[in-house]
Design an enzyme around this catalytic site. Structure first.
Site, mmCIF file in Angstrom:
data_model
loop_
_atom_site.group_PDB
_atom_site.id
_atom_site.type_symbol
_atom_site.label_atom_id
_atom_site.label_comp_id
_atom_site.label_asym_id
_atom_site.label_seq_id
_atom_site.Cartn_x
_atom_site.Cartn_y
_atom_site.Cartn_z
ATOM 1 N N LYS A 40 0.842 -1.205 0.000
ATOM 2 C CA LYS A 40 0.000 0.000 0.000
ATOM 3 C C LYS A 40 0.877 1.255 0.000
ATOM 4 O O LYS A 40 2.091 1.177 0.222
ATOM 5 C CB LYS A 40 -0.925 -0.006 1.217
ATOM 6 C CG LYS A 40 -0.204 0.037 2.561
ATOM 7 C CD LYS A 40 -1.177 -0.018 3.718
ATOM 8 C CE LYS A 40 -0.424 0.022 5.046
ATOM 9 N NZ LYS A 40 -1.343 0.067 6.203
ATOM 10 N N ARG A 138 -10.715 0.531 14.955
ATOM 11 C CA ARG A 138 -10.688 1.335 13.740
ATOM 12 C C ARG A 138 -11.865 0.917 12.857
ATOM 13 O O ARG A 138 -12.879 1.589 12.825
ATOM 14 C CB ARG A 138 -9.324 1.153 13.041
ATOM 15 C CG ARG A 138 -9.052 2.107 11.919
ATOM 16 C CD ARG A 138 -7.582 2.101 11.532
ATOM 17 N NE ARG A 138 -7.080 0.781 11.174
ATOM 18 C CZ ARG A 138 -5.815 0.536 10.847
ATOM 19 N NH1 ARG A 138 -4.923 1.529 10.861
ATOM 20 N NH2 ARG A 138 -5.412 -0.679 10.521
ATOM 21 N N TYR A 266 15.981 30.943 5.457
ATOM 22 C CA TYR A 266 14.834 31.684 5.989
ATOM 23 C C TYR A 266 14.880 31.819 7.514
ATOM 24 O O TYR A 266 15.249 30.886 8.230
ATOM 25 C CB TYR A 266 13.537 30.972 5.635
ATOM 26 C CG TYR A 266 13.152 31.008 4.179
ATOM 27 C CD1 TYR A 266 12.878 32.208 3.533
ATOM 28 C CD2 TYR A 266 13.029 29.825 3.460
ATOM 29 C CE1 TYR A 266 12.508 32.237 2.200
ATOM 30 C CE2 TYR A 266 12.655 29.837 2.122
ATOM 31 C CZ TYR A 266 12.398 31.046 1.496
ATOM 32 O OH TYR A 266 12.020 31.059 0.178
ATOM 33 N N MET A 314 11.564 24.816 0.353
ATOM 34 C CA MET A 314 10.676 23.939 -0.403
ATOM 35 C C MET A 314 11.441 23.062 -1.396
ATOM 36 O O MET A 314 11.143 21.875 -1.550
ATOM 37 C CB MET A 314 9.623 24.754 -1.151
ATOM 38 C CG MET A 314 8.634 23.890 -1.927
ATOM 39 S SD MET A 314 7.384 24.830 -2.807
ATOM 40 C CE MET A 314 6.338 25.347 -1.437
#
Length: 392
Positions: A40, A138, A266, A314
């Protein structure tokens, strides 16, 4: 340059490690017990199709994913092995699942009735596993009476009740109390259910339980994180030998010397305390190189550690290579890799982020190419730009 990408940032996924890990688990379980490889979340970030193919070659008997979309991806890639969707499937997807022989998880009477109707309309067999609630809280069937009711709702010549399973919430804990309670509760429901219907495959063990609780293996075990060479907890390392399959690498795009008291990145969160050599890497938090590692983690350059300095941006980030000799633009920087080869383990990176390595692997973004390695040679490539899998 990584051929297939226009940026020198990439992951390497060792198919040899995947093969080794599946083989290790096959040797760890009884030969009568099946092995389900969980692929998955795009194979925990490693690539679902590639991992599934290698796992099956190494002896996996069954595959598992979380959602129907992931299962369809595997079928579209030509993988026809038994395949279970572990989570909920919307009624709109039942026709596709049944037609593609994708096994579904059912845990409510309403879903059971929908599956039966869809299968009978198609005149094709729906394969079903019941999800039993034993303590994860769950999804799942909570009582033996409800389990029987749902099994009866599935009764049809076009529905195959192939299996039933539960999921352990605390199997990586050294205290077995909760896991043993869950196992007992699961067995009670299964024993009652089997007095009313035939269930060929019963399974409950995740990676941690597969390693630590051989008496709970039953008909099949579900191994997810372990296939990728990652341990759920450190104490399990002594019980099975696994190899980390993924490494994350880059190369510097700019190296400069700055004076003492120079602020980096930054927010001015890092200021040099001496004349320093700073290298800029073309990787940032948009690639899964978490901002939480700002001013905290290290990378490996020339077999030595170099600290991450300043806030991770980023698309770029900076490291201090002052204490690493002769760093050049062609040098490979390894952010994490197989620890026995001298690299930083993914687990260490995850700890610095305050999370688990499951998440660290899954965070690596789509714009970071995956290069699939066998015997140290690139044999396949997956990225935004499809080109030949060659490194230089």
């Amino acid at each position: 340059m990584i051929q297939g990408s226009y940026r020198d940032t990439w992951t390497e996924v060792s198919l040899d490690a995947i093969h080794h890990n599946v083989t290790a688990f096959k040797n760890h379980i009884d030969h009568h017990t099946k092995l389900m490889a969980v692929v998955k979340a795009d194979g925990y970030g490693h690539g679902a199709v590639e991992v599934a193919q290698e796992a099956l070659t190494a002896g996996a008997d069954y595959l598992a994913v979380a959602i129907l979309d992931e299962a369809i991806q595997l079928r579209d890639a030509g993988i026809d092995a038994p395949l279970l969707v572990l989570g909920y499937t919307h009624p709109d997807g039942l026709k596709t699942a049944i037609e593609q022989q994708i096994t579904l998880t059912v845990f409510t009477k309403e879903d059971a009735e929908q599956v039966k109707i869809a299968a009978e309309l198609l005149q094709k067999t729906a394969r079903i596993h019941l999800k039993i609630e034993s303590g994860m809280n769950r999804i799942g069937i909570a009582t033996k009476e409800e389990a029987v009711e749902i099994a009866k709702a599935l009764h049809s010549s076009f529905v195959m009740l192939e299996g039933a399973f539960t999921h352990f919430a605390d199997a990586d804990n050294t205290d077995p109390t909760y896991t043993e309670m869950q196992f007992h509760r699961f067995n009670q429901i299964i024993s009652h259910l089997r007095t009313h219907c035939h269930i060929p495959i019963v399974h409950c063990c995740n990676t941690a339980a597969t390693i630590a609780y051989p008496d709970m293996h039953l008909d099949m075990v579900r191994v997810g994180i372990g296939i990728y060479g990652l341990y759920p907890e450190t104490h399990l390392k002594e019980l099975i030998d696994l190899k980390q399959a993924m490494s994350l690498k880059t190369k510097p795009v700019y190296i400069k010397t700055v004076d003492q008291d120079t602020a980096i990145s930054y927010g001015l969160t890092f200021t040099t305390e001496r004349k320093s050599t700073i290298a800029t890497m073309p990787i940032g938090y948009a690639d899964g190189f978490s901002r939480l590692l700002s001013n905290r983690g290290d990378v490996i350059v020339h077999a030595g550690r170099a600290p991450i300095v300043g806030r991770i941006c980023m698309d770029q980030s900076m490291i201090d290579v002052t204490d690493v000799e002769n760093v050049g633009l062609d040098d490979v920087i390894t952010i994490f890799g197989e620890p026995t080869e001298g690299y930083i383990a993914m687990e260490e990176v995850a700890n610095l982020m305050g999370t688990i390595h499951y998440e660290t692997a899954c965070l690596i973004g789509k714009r970071v190419p995956r290069i699939y390695m066998r015997q140290s040679e690139a044999v396949n490539y997956k990225g935004l730009v499809e080109k030949e899998p060659v490194t230089s």
